[in-house]
Design an enzyme around this catalytic site. Sequence first.
Site, PDB file in Angstrom:
ATOM      1  N   TYR A  85     -21.142 -60.013  -2.393  1.00  0.00           N
ATOM      2  CA  TYR A  85     -20.287 -59.113  -1.615  1.00  0.00           C
ATOM      3  C   TYR A  85     -20.946 -58.720  -0.283  1.00  0.00           C
ATOM      4  O   TYR A  85     -20.292 -58.096   0.562  1.00  0.00           O
ATOM      5  CB  TYR A  85     -19.935 -57.839  -2.396  1.00  0.00           C
ATOM      6  CG  TYR A  85     -19.269 -58.067  -3.739  1.00  0.00           C
ATOM      7  CD1 TYR A  85     -18.760 -59.315  -4.091  1.00  0.00           C
ATOM      8  CD2 TYR A  85     -19.153 -57.046  -4.669  1.00  0.00           C
ATOM      9  CE1 TYR A  85     -18.164 -59.526  -5.332  1.00  0.00           C
ATOM     10  CE2 TYR A  85     -18.559 -57.250  -5.910  1.00  0.00           C
ATOM     11  CZ  TYR A  85     -18.072 -58.493  -6.235  1.00  0.00           C
ATOM     12  OH  TYR A  85     -17.495 -58.695  -7.465  1.00  0.00           O
ATOM     13  N   HIS A 113     -23.079 -63.984 -12.184  1.00  0.00           N
ATOM     14  CA  HIS A 113     -21.740 -63.793 -11.612  1.00  0.00           C
ATOM     15  C   HIS A 113     -20.747 -64.850 -12.102  1.00  0.00           C
ATOM     16  O   HIS A 113     -19.593 -64.546 -12.405  1.00  0.00           O
ATOM     17  CB  HIS A 113     -21.847 -63.822 -10.080  1.00  0.00           C
ATOM     18  CG  HIS A 113     -20.744 -63.112  -9.376  1.00  0.00           C
ATOM     19  ND1 HIS A 113     -20.895 -62.529  -8.149  1.00  0.00           N
ATOM     20  CD2 HIS A 113     -19.455 -62.892  -9.710  1.00  0.00           C
ATOM     21  CE1 HIS A 113     -19.753 -61.978  -7.765  1.00  0.00           C
ATOM     22  NE2 HIS A 113     -18.854 -62.194  -8.707  1.00  0.00           N
TER      23      HIS A 113
HETATM   24  P1  NAP Z   1      -8.239 -54.631  -7.780  1.00  0.00           P
HETATM   25  O1  NAP Z   1      -9.225 -53.565  -8.050  1.00  0.00           O
HETATM   26  O2  NAP Z   1      -7.283 -55.008  -8.843  1.00  0.00           O
HETATM   27  O3  NAP Z   1      -7.360 -54.290  -6.486  1.00  0.00           O
HETATM   28  C1  NAP Z   1      -7.957 -53.844  -5.300  1.00  0.00           C
HETATM   29  C2  NAP Z   1      -6.826 -53.614  -4.299  1.00  0.00           C
HETATM   30  O4  NAP Z   1      -5.982 -52.548  -4.763  1.00  0.00           O
HETATM   31  C3  NAP Z   1      -7.304 -53.227  -2.920  1.00  0.00           C
HETATM   32  O5  NAP Z   1      -6.466 -53.870  -1.986  1.00  0.00           O
HETATM   33  C4  NAP Z   1      -7.079 -51.703  -2.880  1.00  0.00           C
HETATM   34  O6  NAP Z   1      -6.819 -51.310  -1.555  1.00  0.00           O
HETATM   35  C5  NAP Z   1      -5.847 -51.554  -3.750  1.00  0.00           C
HETATM   36  N1  NAP Z   1      -5.769 -50.282  -4.462  1.00  0.00           N
HETATM   37  C6  NAP Z   1      -6.752 -49.644  -5.142  1.00  0.00           C
HETATM   38  N2  NAP Z   1      -6.299 -48.532  -5.724  1.00  0.00           N
HETATM   39  C7  NAP Z   1      -4.985 -48.436  -5.415  1.00  0.00           C
HETATM   40  C8  NAP Z   1      -3.980 -47.499  -5.714  1.00  0.00           C
HETATM   41  N3  NAP Z   1      -4.238 -46.424  -6.472  1.00  0.00           N
HETATM   42  N4  NAP Z   1      -2.738 -47.714  -5.213  1.00  0.00           N
HETATM   43  C9  NAP Z   1      -2.472 -48.793  -4.439  1.00  0.00           C
HETATM   44  N5  NAP Z   1      -3.388 -49.734  -4.120  1.00  0.00           N
HETATM   45  C10 NAP Z   1      -4.640 -49.553  -4.606  1.00  0.00           C
HETATM   46  O7  NAP Z   1      -8.971 -55.992  -7.327  1.00  0.00           O
HETATM   47  P2  NAP Z   1     -10.468 -56.480  -7.008  1.00  0.00           P
HETATM   48  O8  NAP Z   1     -11.079 -55.719  -5.911  1.00  0.00           O
HETATM   49  O9  NAP Z   1     -10.402 -57.944  -6.879  1.00  0.00           O
HETATM   50  O10 NAP Z   1     -11.262 -56.144  -8.354  1.00  0.00           O
HETATM   51  C11 NAP Z   1     -11.977 -54.944  -8.557  1.00  0.00           C
HETATM   52  C12 NAP Z   1     -13.478 -55.169  -8.527  1.00  0.00           C
HETATM   53  O11 NAP Z   1     -13.860 -56.095  -9.544  1.00  0.00           O
HETATM   54  C13 NAP Z   1     -13.992 -55.835  -7.247  1.00  0.00           C
HETATM   55  O12 NAP Z   1     -13.990 -54.951  -6.149  1.00  0.00           O
HETATM   56  C14 NAP Z   1     -15.341 -56.294  -7.702  1.00  0.00           C
HETATM   57  O13 NAP Z   1     -16.248 -55.198  -7.753  1.00  0.00           O
HETATM   58  C15 NAP Z   1     -15.019 -56.815  -9.112  1.00  0.00           C
HETATM   59  N6  NAP Z   1     -14.693 -58.275  -9.138  1.00  0.00           N
HETATM   60  C16 NAP Z   1     -15.532 -59.084  -9.818  1.00  0.00           C
HETATM   61  C17 NAP Z   1     -15.298 -60.459  -9.860  1.00  0.00           C
HETATM   62  C18 NAP Z   1     -16.230 -61.347 -10.611  1.00  0.00           C
HETATM   63  O14 NAP Z   1     -16.169 -62.583 -10.428  1.00  0.00           O
HETATM   64  N7  NAP Z   1     -17.081 -60.809 -11.447  1.00  0.00           N
HETATM   65  C19 NAP Z   1     -14.178 -61.015  -9.216  1.00  0.00           C
HETATM   66  C20 NAP Z   1     -13.306 -60.140  -8.561  1.00  0.00           C
HETATM   67  C21 NAP Z   1     -13.570 -58.772  -8.536  1.00  0.00           C
HETATM   68  P3  NAP Z   1      -7.638 -50.074  -0.839  1.00  0.00           P
HETATM   69  O15 NAP Z   1      -9.089 -50.441  -0.869  1.00  0.00           O
HETATM   70  O16 NAP Z   1      -7.066 -50.060   0.527  1.00  0.00           O
HETATM   71  O17 NAP Z   1      -7.318 -48.840  -1.653  1.00  0.00           O
END
Ligand code: NAP
Length: 282
Positions: free
Chosen positions: A56, A114
């Site tokens: 990240y 990861h």
């Molecule tokens: P997510 O958490 O499902 O969605 C994030 C999105 O939702 C962002 O665009 C955020 O925008 C928006 N959001 C958050 N809260 C909200 C709410 N209450 N209402 C409306 N929109 C909202 O997706 P993700 O970031 O892909 O996954 C979460 C975390 O998992 C990542 O950040 C990372 O730490 C981890 N991850 C790990 C892997 C892996 O391979 N291990 C892969 C993907 C992700 P704003 O920021 O503008 O609020």
Amino acid sequence: MADSMTSVTTPVVEAHGAKIPVIGLGTWRAGTDVAAAAVAAALQCGYRHIDTAIAYANEEAVGEGLRSGGVPRDEIFITTKIPPDQIGLGALERAAEASLKRLKLDQVDLLLIHWPNSAIPLNDSMRALCAAKRAGLTRHIGVSNFPVALLDEAVHRADEPLVTNQCEYHPRLGQTALIESCRRHGIAFTSYAPLGRTQILDDAVVTAIAARLQRTPAQVILRWHIQQPDVVAIPKSQSPARIKENFEIFDFELPPEDMAALSALARPDGRLVNPAWAPRWD
Ligand code: NAP
């Protein structure tokens, strides 16, 4: 704000001695310009679990947020992840040490592989991960994006307990087999992309439940995650208002019929994260 910073106890999932707060702040795509403020805002509204990764490219900023958030280090559960090209013997330990320098920490709480990498023997990766734990670089170890058979093999080859498998999960993507395999091994399942990257927030089933319970769609979905035994969710937000909203889910419950209706949204094409290096999914 000061009030909310005192005596916060987030529910935890316990796995082999690790106590993992059920809601953590995701930081993928929280760039260096916003990650520090997002982490500090999360700590100030009660989060005690932060998720980052070498990939990240924001570990310095996440570390800054940990220091400015005003919460003692030993109350925070911080996870980072080693990218798949650095999970060989020696390389993994060096990558973990570099992460700690960027975060300005002596130790993380959880160090994850990861993604699996079929070009590097799993036995080497598990030895390296266990060595990192024994060297004190991390309190706990785990994996991410490991399908059932690979998770079984990883558990078998590790001589330290794995505490989580972090994988994509939301109502559009069923993960029953993987969650059951985590439970068999006594490890937590951590849901990434728990909000389906916003794509499920306007689903009619979700919005109807949210309207009836007077909650937001995101709160309903996050509640669905944490109401499942042994499941942890790490929603990402860089907006202080949404960070707070995503944490305000401990004062209501979804009835069994709503849990079932949300689970029934799973569909075969529900997976959002499927890069070229992904393993063969279950
Ligand atoms: P997510 O958490 O499902 O969605 C994030 C999105 O939702 C962002 O665009 C955020 O925008 C928006 N959001 C958050 N809260 C909200 C709410 N209450 N209402 C409306 N929109 C909202 O997706 P993700 O970031 O892909 O996954 C979460 C975390 O998992 C990542 O950040 C990372 O730490 C981890 N991850 C790990 C892997 C892996 O391979 N291990 C892969 C993907 C992700 P704003 O920021 O503008 O609020």
